[in-house]
Design an enzyme around this catalytic site. Structure first.
Site: not given
Ligand code: GRF
Length: 188
Positions: A85, A87, A104
Site C-alpha cells: 500500500l 509508494l 491490481h
Molecule cells: C489484493 O486484492 C490486491 O489486488 C490488492 O490488495 C489485495 C491483497 O490481498 N492490491 P492479499 O494480502 O494478497 O490477500
C-alpha cells in the site's frame, strides 16, 4: 536463479501463492518478504514458510538507502507488489526498471489510479453497475497503475453480487493469475 522480493502490506494470500508456486522452482526463488505493517498476516505466512521477512517503517521506505541496499544485498532480480500500500521509492523504480510487477483488482485502466485500492475499487465497480471486472498484472512505473499490462483475467459480475462475494472472486482470480504471469515475465 532469479530472486524475487515480495512487498506486501496485508494478509498476504497472494504472497503465499507465490511462495508456494516457486517453492521448488528450478530458476526462480522467493528470497524475502518486505512489509511496512507490523500486523500484516504476510509476516506469519513468511515465518511458516521459512522465508526471511523484513519490517520497515514508512520513513524507511521513503529514504533512498535502506531498502535499495537490502535489495542489493539479497541479490534481488524482481520485485512483486502483492497488496503493497505504500509508494515505491523512485530510486527503486529506476533501479528495477521493468522488473517490478504489481497486481491490481480491476481491469486497468478502469478503476486504477489514486485512491483506487482495496474495497474502494470494488465499491466503485459495483456502484457503476459494471457487468464485468477482473484482475490486472502490470509493470510498475512512476505513475499509478499505468505501466505495461502483462496479463488480465475477466470476471463476470452477477446480478446479486455484493462486495463480499466480489472480493472472494477477485482473490481467486488473483491467485490463479499472479504466479503464472510472474513466472512468464521472469523467464521471458
Ligand atoms: C489484493 O486484492 C490486491 O489486488 C490488492 O490488495 C489485495 C491483497 O490481498 N492490491 P492479499 O494480502 O494478497 O490477500
Amino acid at each position: 536463479m532469479k530472486n524475487i522480493a515480495i512487498f506486501a502490506s496485508g494478509n498476504g494470500s497472494n504472497a503465499l501463492r507465490l511462495i508456494e508456486h516457486f517453492r521448488n522452482h528450478a530458476a526462480i526463488k522467493v528470497s524475502c518478504v518486505i512489509t511496512n505493517n507490523p500486523n500484516a498476516g504476510v509476516i506469519q505466512k513468511a515465518k511458516d514458510n521459512k522465508i526471511p521477512y523484513y519490517l520497515f517503517t514508512k520513513q524507511q521506505f521513503n529514504d533512498s538507502e535502506t531498502l535499495p541496499s537490502l535489495l542489493k544485498e539479497l541479490k534481488t532480480d524482481f520485485i512483486v507488489l502483492a497488496g503493497f500500500l505504500l509508494l515505491v521509492h523512485t530510486s527503486i523504480i529506476h533501479e528495477y526498471n521493468d522488473k517490478i510487477i504489481n497486481i491490481h483488482p480491476s481491469l486497468l485502466p478502469k478503476y486504477g489510479g489514486k485512491g483506487m485500492y482495496g474495497d474502494n475499487v470494488h465499491k466503485a465497480v459495483l456502484a457503476a453497475g459494471e457487468k464485468e471486472t477482473g484482475v490486472t498484472v502490470h509493470l510498475v512505473n512512476e505513475e499509478f497503475d499505468k505501466g505495461e499490462i502483462l496479463g488480465k483475467e475477466v470476471i463476470q459480475i452477477d446480478k446479486n453480487e455484493t462486495l463480499e462475494t466480489l472480493k472472494v472472486k477477485i482473490h481467486e482470480a488473483e491467485h490463479r493469475l499472479l504466479p503464472k504471469i510472474v513466472e512468464k515475465t521472469i523467464l521471458n
